[in-house]
Design a protein around this motif. Sequence first.
Motif, PDB file in Angstrom:
ATOM      1  N   ARG A  71       6.503   0.884  -1.500  1.00  0.00           N
ATOM      2  CA  ARG A  71       5.422   0.798  -1.743  1.00  0.00           C
ATOM      3  C   ARG A  71       4.257   1.548  -0.721  1.00  0.00           C
ATOM      4  O   ARG A  71       3.058   2.057  -1.191  1.00  0.00           O
ATOM      5  CB  ARG A  71       4.513  -0.497  -1.317  1.00  0.00           C
ATOM      6  CG  ARG A  71       4.682  -1.118   0.044  1.00  0.00           C
ATOM      7  CD  ARG A  71       4.154  -2.312   0.161  1.00  0.00           C
ATOM      8  NE  ARG A  71       4.124  -3.554   1.639  1.00  0.00           N
ATOM      9  CZ  ARG A  71       4.762  -3.085   2.809  1.00  0.00           C
ATOM     10  NH1 ARG A  71       6.527  -3.399   2.167  1.00  0.00           N
ATOM     11  NH2 ARG A  71       5.234  -3.941   3.995  1.00  0.00           N
ATOM     12  N   PHE A  72       4.566   2.597   0.766  1.00  0.00           N
ATOM     13  CA  PHE A  72       3.391   3.428   1.457  1.00  0.00           C
ATOM     14  C   PHE A  72       3.653   4.773   0.764  1.00  0.00           C
ATOM     15  O   PHE A  72       2.657   5.725   1.419  1.00  0.00           O
ATOM     16  CB  PHE A  72       4.455   2.940   2.214  1.00  0.00           C
ATOM     17  CG  PHE A  72       3.665   1.879   3.680  1.00  0.00           C
ATOM     18  CD1 PHE A  72       2.414   1.103   3.872  1.00  0.00           C
ATOM     19  CD2 PHE A  72       5.214   0.536   3.851  1.00  0.00           C
ATOM     20  CE1 PHE A  72       2.197   0.181   4.360  1.00  0.00           C
ATOM     21  CE2 PHE A  72       5.398  -0.537   4.381  1.00  0.00           C
ATOM     22  CZ  PHE A  72       3.588  -1.204   4.538  1.00  0.00           C
ATOM     23  N   SER A  73       5.353   4.499  -0.272  1.00  0.00           N
ATOM     24  CA  SER A  73       4.979   6.565  -0.948  1.00  0.00           C
ATOM     25  C   SER A  73       4.261   6.468  -2.104  1.00  0.00           C
ATOM     26  O   SER A  73       4.353   7.543  -2.433  1.00  0.00           O
ATOM     27  CB  SER A  73       6.428   6.456  -0.181  1.00  0.00           C
ATOM     28  OG  SER A  73       7.573   6.252  -1.258  1.00  0.00           O
ATOM     29  N   LEU A  74       4.763   4.817  -3.175  1.00  0.00           N
ATOM     30  CA  LEU A  74       4.670   4.923  -4.421  1.00  0.00           C
ATOM     31  C   LEU A  74       2.628   5.252  -4.746  1.00  0.00           C
ATOM     32  O   LEU A  74       1.499   4.991  -3.810  1.00  0.00           O
ATOM     33  CB  LEU A  74       4.757   3.660  -5.106  1.00  0.00           C
ATOM     34  CG  LEU A  74       4.070   3.330  -6.492  1.00  0.00           C
ATOM     35  CD1 LEU A  74       5.000   4.320  -7.484  1.00  0.00           C
ATOM     36  CD2 LEU A  74       4.650   1.888  -6.740  1.00  0.00           C
ATOM     37  N   ASN A  75       2.468   6.723  -5.668  1.00  0.00           N
ATOM     38  CA  ASN A  75       1.142   6.965  -5.189  1.00  0.00           C
ATOM     39  C   ASN A  75       1.084   7.530  -6.931  1.00  0.00           C
ATOM     40  O   ASN A  75       1.557   9.029  -6.729  1.00  0.00           O
ATOM     41  CB  ASN A  75       0.887   7.856  -4.614  1.00  0.00           C
ATOM     42  CG  ASN A  75      -0.515   8.758  -4.281  1.00  0.00           C
ATOM     43  OD1 ASN A  75      -1.211   7.222  -5.883  1.00  0.00           O
ATOM     44  ND2 ASN A  75      -0.449   8.955  -3.822  1.00  0.00           N
TER      45      ASN A  75
END
Length: 474
Positions: free
Chosen positions: A103-107
């Motif tokens: 979730r910290f890299s999903l963009n």
Amino acid sequence: MRSRIKLVFTACCFAIGALSHAQGDIMAENEKIPGDTYIGPKDQAVKDNLAKWQDYKFGVLIHMGLYSQLGICESWGLAPEDWVTRNGYDDYDSFASDYRGARFSLNPTNLDSEKWAKMFKNAGVKYLIFTSKHHDGFCMYDSKFTDFKITNPNLPNAKNPKPDVLKNVLDASRKEGLSVGIYFSKPDWTSQDFWWKYYPPKDRNPNYDIKTYPERWQNFVKYTQNQLDELTTNYGKVDVLWLDGGWVRPSEKKGRQNLDINMKQIAETARKKQPGLIVVDRWVPGEYEDYLTPERKVLEKPIPVPWESCVTLGNDWGWVPNDKYKSGTEVIQLLTGIVAKGGNLLLGVGPDGKGNFEPKIEQALAEVGKWLDINGEAIYATKPIVPYSEGNLYYTSKGDKTVFGIYLPKANEKEIPAEIIIKNNLKGKLNVMLLDGKTKLSYKNVAGGIAVTIPKSLRAELAKKAGVVIKVVS
């Protein structure tokens, strides 16, 4: 660590993807699909909407979530069941931490919902269903009941101009005239009221005895009801509520927990906001399974109830690197076989974590759309008709005076036959033509139908088509 994660997740994807959703005992029990347990809606508005849906014939199911960022099979790596492999990991907790940490890299900065909607419309798609939340519990919309969501202010996507992915996709799809639906997973493998951290998860079910801890289970029921209420309240007109995770359901069976989330209340609350809403409580026979959803398969024969084959374009529901995709011809022939038996095709596709669809997906969809532009009359708003199919000839009908024979050439076929027998009970002089080119064809009456002559000059060229449609009108 990064290189290990990439290697491991790719390996995990192929191991899980081969088995996918079909691994559930619920699925195994119900995938026979005789249709004899079907009840159907009583609400006239739902009946009307369902009849309209049956005419659509072709939809897409978009899977997007943490798994899109990682390029692996959706959610199932979290399931502590003996069919799941996590090659390269020594322990479950490390895998789960890395998975949820995506979730910290999903963009998805390249997500262009307007472009998506135009692509699907041009492909001949009539309805779109988007994944609001899969079994992992990560929300692709702005849920007020969890921070495990793509709109969380601490995650990179929150800085995008339109962080609510579900809203963007549904709004753009409606603008292009598509009917829209929302996929929602009833189980939630991140919720503390489904998988309580006090105990390790044991399988796909709650990891505690809900009779011993009834308040915790009721908290989960309320959480689920709240999320479904916001989805059917805050996201515009919704035509289909597509509920996955059929093991979350009432049960009196010995050894199985009674995972009742009160579908009666959910459906009634949703339909107050969304009159005519189609509810698909998958694999839970009863009054909240408005249509049946055989997965990765086509029924052997027609059944007298609404149904939809959900089939992936590639091997997996979401995006994985180097997936093998069906060609446009394969999709057209799949769609034809389903429609001839009275069903709809829900084609599973997924973008990567940036919001891009693979060029092979775009190419296949464009081929399908080009064929449907010419031959869609034989697909949309049609009914099955005896004998449904014979060999590679498939039948559909419209009203009492029109029959379509859809001939599907084989891959190695050099010419289609000089004569095609089309069974029908039409009376009087008939008008027979190819939809492609509107070429009139001659015929002669034979027992049970007509023998249609295909001109020699057309046979080789028609053999290159995904499907050749002959329209017969009395």
